[in-house]
Design a protein around this motif. Structure first.
Motif, mmCIF file in Angstrom:
data_model
loop_
_atom_site.group_PDB
_atom_site.id
_atom_site.type_symbol
_atom_site.label_atom_id
_atom_site.label_comp_id
_atom_site.label_asym_id
_atom_site.label_seq_id
_atom_site.Cartn_x
_atom_site.Cartn_y
_atom_site.Cartn_z
ATOM 1 N N PRO A 91 22.874 -17.766 -14.208
ATOM 2 C CA PRO A 91 22.226 -18.394 -15.363
ATOM 3 C C PRO A 91 20.996 -19.203 -14.962
ATOM 4 C CG PRO A 91 24.127 -19.685 -14.714
ATOM 5 C CD PRO A 91 24.118 -18.464 -13.825
ATOM 6 N N LEU A 92 19.908 -18.507 -14.638
ATOM 7 C CA LEU A 92 18.704 -19.178 -14.131
ATOM 8 C C LEU A 92 17.642 -19.290 -15.218
ATOM 9 C CD1 LEU A 92 18.356 -17.461 -10.666
ATOM 10 C CD2 LEU A 92 19.048 -19.808 -11.088
ATOM 11 N N ASN A 93 17.134 -20.514 -15.391
ATOM 12 C CA ASN A 93 15.976 -20.714 -16.262
ATOM 13 C C ASN A 93 14.684 -20.659 -15.461
ATOM 14 O OD1 ASN A 93 17.555 -21.073 -18.551
ATOM 15 N ND2 ASN A 93 17.799 -23.249 -18.190
ATOM 16 N N TYR A 94 14.798 -20.855 -14.133
ATOM 17 C CA TYR A 94 13.616 -20.865 -13.271
ATOM 18 C C TYR A 94 13.887 -19.980 -12.065
ATOM 19 C CZ TYR A 94 12.544 -24.862 -16.173
ATOM 20 O OH TYR A 94 12.299 -25.668 -17.253
ATOM 21 N N GLU A 95 12.918 -19.122 -11.741
ATOM 22 C CA GLU A 95 13.094 -18.198 -10.633
ATOM 23 C C GLU A 95 13.006 -18.897 -9.285
ATOM 24 O OE1 GLU A 95 10.175 -15.200 -11.166
ATOM 25 O OE2 GLU A 95 11.247 -14.202 -12.789
ATOM 26 N N ASN A 96 12.288 -20.006 -9.225
ATOM 27 C CA ASN A 96 12.105 -20.731 -7.968
ATOM 28 C C ASN A 96 12.210 -22.224 -8.243
ATOM 29 O OD1 ASN A 96 11.043 -18.205 -6.573
ATOM 30 N ND2 ASN A 96 9.485 -18.492 -8.144
ATOM 31 N N PHE A 97 13.073 -22.888 -7.506
ATOM 32 C CA PHE A 97 13.166 -24.338 -7.680
ATOM 33 C C PHE A 97 13.620 -24.995 -6.382
ATOM 34 C CE2 PHE A 97 17.451 -22.926 -8.882
ATOM 35 C CZ PHE A 97 18.266 -23.831 -8.212
ATOM 36 N N THR A 98 13.344 -26.277 -6.283
ATOM 37 C CA THR A 98 13.717 -27.079 -5.122
ATOM 38 C C THR A 98 14.500 -28.291 -5.589
ATOM 39 O OG1 THR A 98 11.722 -26.412 -3.914
ATOM 40 C CG2 THR A 98 12.855 -28.389 -3.145
ATOM 41 N N TYR A 99 15.684 -28.472 -5.027
ATOM 42 C CA TYR A 99 16.488 -29.663 -5.323
ATOM 43 C C TYR A 99 16.244 -30.648 -4.190
ATOM 44 C CZ TYR A 99 20.274 -32.610 -6.970
ATOM 45 O OH TYR A 99 20.986 -33.676 -7.466
#
Length: 288
Positions: free
Chosen positions: A216-224
């Motif tokens: 369930p991804l709203n963003y293809e690339n992210f950084t936590y």
């Protein structure tokens, strides 16, 4: 005191936490201003990061807002005491957009990083040729000196990984391993570098295969980005209009849950290394 025309990311975050502290106490800006004996506009300026806050005033605000979260107060005090320590990225002011500088700033202060990428290898793990190829694909095309500037900046960001100062967990989708931006040779080099990076003590690289059920991804690339305490964690996500930053507790909790799902679906570290090596071998066969 002159107002800051362009507060840094951490200065804005400090202001946002002061606002959150006030709102959780049910106080309006005018009420807090009256309790502090200052103009309401000054509260607005503090909460937008446009004017500084002393550690003493921070503690006064915390007391007035009935905040007893001492770890949070100490972490905010650390941001205040660090305010005069500039970062290397400031050398690029006026040469690169604020988005570039903020990514470097947030990474440099991170206690840990967890990243997920679907379309490309994360910037902290890119080779020079791979990074240059990605920037060269911008549309409209960038002039060559701009490509070189962005590439040099991206490689400089990688110091936190090479120095082993910051733990990094990178979840890489199989699509990113196979996507070629400048031919098989550049991709093979990038995959070899990825394997080498995975052997660093502070780096964990895990692959998410094509055949994994849709996440369930709203963003293809992210950084936590992990802060000194969980309340100061931040998520940075790429979008077509620039960086998106999320720091509200509900948002960071959602991304932590998403990372847990990705982790449960990804290959192990050793399985990932072997899988990356197999794709690298395929790439090498294309130009052998």
């Amino acid at each position: 005191m002159a107002l800051r025309s362009n507060p840094t990311l951490r200065q804005r975050r400090l202001g946002a936490e002061l606002r959150r502290m006030r709102e959780q106490a049910g106080l309006g800006g005018s009420q807090l201003a009256r309790a502090l004996g200052i103009n309401p506009a000054h509260v607005t300026q503090m909460e937008s990061g446009k004017t500084g806050v002393s550690v003493e005033r921070l503690r006064t605000i915390a007391a007035l807002c009935m905040c007893v979260n001492e770890p949070l107060i100490e972490a905010l005090a650390e941001i205040i005491t660090d305010r005069d320590k500039g970062g290397w990225w400031e050398e690029y002011q006026g040469r690169l957009s604020q988005d570039f500088l903020e990514v470097a700033e947030i990474e440099s202060h991170a206690r840990g990083l967890s990243v997920y990428t679907m379309a490309f290898i994360h910037g902290l793990l890119q080779t020079k040729a791979y990074a240059s190829a990605i920037f060269a694909r911008s549309y409209p095309p960038l002039p060559s000196h701009e490509v070189d500037l962005r590439t040099a900046f991206r490689l400089r960001r990688q110091h936190i990984i090479r120095s082993e100062a910051t733990p990094l967990v990178a979840y890489v989708h199989e699509a990113a391993l196979r996507m070629q931006f400048s031919g098989a040779a550049v991709q093979a080099e990038q995959l070899g570098t990825l394997v080498e990076a995975s052997e660093r003590p502070n780096v964990s690289i895990r692959v998410v295969l094509f055949d994994v059920d849709a996440l369930p991804l709203n963003y293809e690339n992210f950084t936590y980005v992990e802060g000194p305490i969980q309340e100061l964690d931040t998520v940075q996500a790429d979008s077509g209009v620039g960086n998106l930053l999320f720091d509200a507790p509900a948002h960071t909790a959602r991304f932590r849950s998403l990372l847990a799902q990705i982790s449960s679906a990804a290959l192990s570290e050793e399985e990932s290394r072997e899988f990356i090596r197999s794709i690298k071998k395929d790439m090498e066969s294309k130009y052998a």
